[in-house]
Design a protein around this motif. Structure first.
Motif, short mmCIF file in Angstrom:
data_model
loop_
_atom_site.label_atom_id
_atom_site.label_comp_id
_atom_site.label_asym_id
_atom_site.label_seq_id
_atom_site.Cartn_x
_atom_site.Cartn_y
_atom_site.Cartn_z
N GLY A 171 3.00 8.11 3.70
CA GLY A 171 2.32 7.20 4.62
C GLY A 171 1.45 6.19 3.89
N SER A 172 0.80 6.61 2.82
CA SER A 172 0.00 5.68 2.03
C SER A 172 0.89 4.67 1.33
N LEU A 173 2.01 5.14 0.80
CA LEU A 173 2.96 4.23 0.17
C LEU A 173 3.43 3.18 1.16
N ALA A 174 3.65 3.57 2.43
CA ALA A 174 4.11 2.62 3.44
C ALA A 174 3.11 1.47 3.60
N LEU A 175 1.82 1.78 3.54
CA LEU A 175 0.79 0.74 3.65
C LEU A 175 0.86 -0.22 2.47
N LEU A 176 1.07 0.32 1.27
CA LEU A 176 1.17 -0.54 0.10
C LEU A 176 2.45 -1.37 0.15
N GLU A 177 3.55 -0.76 0.61
CA GLU A 177 4.81 -1.51 0.76
C GLU A 177 4.60 -2.71 1.70
N ASP A 178 3.86 -2.49 2.79
CA ASP A 178 3.62 -3.57 3.74
C ASP A 178 2.81 -4.69 3.12
N ARG A 179 1.77 -4.34 2.39
CA ARG A 179 0.92 -5.38 1.78
C ARG A 179 1.71 -6.20 0.77
N VAL A 180 2.51 -5.54 -0.04
CA VAL A 180 3.30 -6.26 -1.04
C VAL A 180 4.34 -7.14 -0.36
N ALA A 181 5.00 -6.62 0.66
CA ALA A 181 6.01 -7.41 1.37
C ALA A 181 5.40 -8.70 1.92
N LEU A 182 4.28 -8.60 2.61
CA LEU A 182 3.64 -9.79 3.17
C LEU A 182 3.15 -10.71 2.06
N GLY A 183 2.62 -10.13 1.00
CA GLY A 183 2.16 -10.95 -0.12
C GLY A 183 3.28 -11.73 -0.78
N GLU A 184 4.49 -11.18 -0.73
CA GLU A 184 5.65 -11.85 -1.32
C GLU A 184 6.37 -12.75 -0.31
N GLY A 185 5.81 -12.87 0.89
CA GLY A 185 6.42 -13.74 1.89
C GLY A 185 7.48 -13.07 2.74
N ARG A 186 7.57 -11.74 2.69
CA ARG A 186 8.52 -11.00 3.50
C ARG A 186 7.80 -10.31 4.65
N PRO A 187 8.51 -10.00 5.75
CA PRO A 187 7.86 -9.26 6.84
C PRO A 187 7.60 -7.82 6.42
N GLN A 188 6.56 -7.23 6.97
CA GLN A 188 6.26 -5.83 6.70
C GLN A 188 7.22 -4.93 7.47
N ARG A 189 7.30 -3.64 7.09
CA ARG A 189 8.24 -2.72 7.72
C ARG A 189 7.56 -1.73 8.65
N TYR A 190 6.27 -1.44 8.43
CA TYR A 190 5.62 -0.36 9.15
C TYR A 190 4.51 -0.83 10.09
N GLY A 191 4.21 -2.12 10.10
CA GLY A 191 3.22 -2.66 11.04
C GLY A 191 1.79 -2.29 10.73
N SER A 192 1.51 -1.95 9.48
CA SER A 192 0.17 -1.49 9.13
C SER A 192 -0.84 -2.61 8.96
N GLN A 193 -0.36 -3.84 8.75
CA GLN A 193 -1.26 -4.94 8.44
C GLN A 193 -1.54 -5.78 9.69
N ILE A 194 -2.82 -5.85 10.01
CA ILE A 194 -3.28 -6.53 11.22
C ILE A 194 -4.05 -7.78 10.82
N VAL A 195 -3.83 -8.87 11.54
CA VAL A 195 -4.54 -10.11 11.25
C VAL A 195 -5.22 -10.63 12.51
N ARG A 196 -6.13 -11.55 12.32
CA ARG A 196 -6.93 -12.09 13.43
C ARG A 196 -6.56 -13.54 13.69
N ASP A 197 -6.32 -13.86 14.93
CA ASP A 197 -6.09 -15.25 15.34
C ASP A 197 -7.44 -15.95 15.35
N GLU A 198 -7.63 -16.89 14.44
CA GLU A 198 -8.93 -17.55 14.31
C GLU A 198 -9.28 -18.38 15.54
N ALA A 199 -8.26 -18.85 16.26
CA ALA A 199 -8.53 -19.68 17.44
C ALA A 199 -9.01 -18.85 18.62
#
Length: 265
Positions: free
Chosen positions: A110-138
């Motif tokens: 489960g911890s690896l899944a979180l790291l996989e998600d961060r790296v995927a998004l950092g590389e411009g790919r979609p995440q796989r596990y939905g662990s990364q949440i962002v805020r709509d500034e507007a």
């Protein structure tokens, strides 16, 4: 270093890693996201993260990913959390090591899944596990960042021991529905003034690409400073890091030029 000493050191490091982050939501709620209080808290977190990262990467390079049987669960969690909170280049470097550690029963899937998600998004790919949440500034609302195959995310989460996404996102007052998510994400990703069709680029992809460029630009420089301090400016370690920085800077410049040529500033 004896395992007992490493365990004690890493457990203390876990406290410093989490101390500021535990206060994050409360400080933001009381003082607003861009307040002086929030900036001070982020500075405190960064000040704790830098020495933690230098020490953890030294431990990983010297000993590999130490399992629970050697250093216990809290110290083992520290290895993951410090890498999870690092810049993209560091995450990319240690991701394969953590994958091997999970296969060997030395780290949690489960911890690896979180790291996989961060790296995927950092590389411009979609995440796989939905662990990364962002805020709509507007709007101030939170949402799940770009996600691969939303309809089947809970199957992937269950396979690594994570709770259903709908339960996970309640912390951010998100109501999870894959169909609604796909529709809303399509709206979020449209760049005003950029028509759809072949060759169109979505805002989220551009943001992820530029955030990855920023992380790549900054990621190795603190390590270079630490290597120069510990081993000397003309050391093999420092020379290798300078070569890596030069290579990444050249690639980053090419990427930014292409974005500017296509979309302007």
């Amino acid at each position: 270093v004896p395992a007992a000493e490493l365990r004690k050191e890493l457990e203390a490091m876990l406290d410093t890693d989490q101390e500021g982050r535990r206060d994050d939501a409360d400080v933001e709620k009381r003082y607003e996201r861009d307040s002086a209080e929030m900036r001070a808290l982020r500075a405190k977190i960064d000040a704790a993260d830098e020495p933690n990262l230098v020490r953890v990467t030294t431990i990983l390079d010297r000993h590999g990913w130490l399992g629970y049987d050697i250093i216990g669960h809290r110290a083992n969690d520290t290895l993951f959390l410090v890498i999870q909170h690092a810049e993209l280049p560091t995450q990319q470097r240690y991701l394969p090591m953590m994958r091997t550690a999970v296969q060997q029963g030395k780290a949690q899937a489960g911890s690896l899944a979180l790291l996989e998600d961060r790296v995927a998004l950092g590389e411009g790919r979609p995440q796989r596990y939905g662990s990364q949440i962002v805020r709509d500034e507007a709007t101030g609302r939170y949402y799940v960042d770009r996600l691969e195959d939303p309809a089947n995310v809970d199957k992937r989460r269950a396979a690594v021991g994570l709770q259903p996404l709908g339960e996970y996102v309640k912390t951010w007052q998100i109501v999870w529905d894959p169909t609604t998510y796909v529709r809303e994400q399509a709206e979020r990703e449209r760049i005003p003034g950029v028509p759809g069709g072949p060759g169109a680029t979505d805002a989220a992809s551009l943001r992820a690409t530029l955030e990855a460029v920023f992380a790549s630009n900054q990621g190795y420089r603190p390590r270079l400073a630490a290597a120069e301090k510990e081993f000397g400016k003309d050391s093999e370690q420092a020379r290798a890091l300078r070569a890596t920085i030069a290579e990444k800077d050249a690639a980053n410049l090419t990427t930014v030029r292409e974005i500017l040529d296509r979309h302007g500033w």
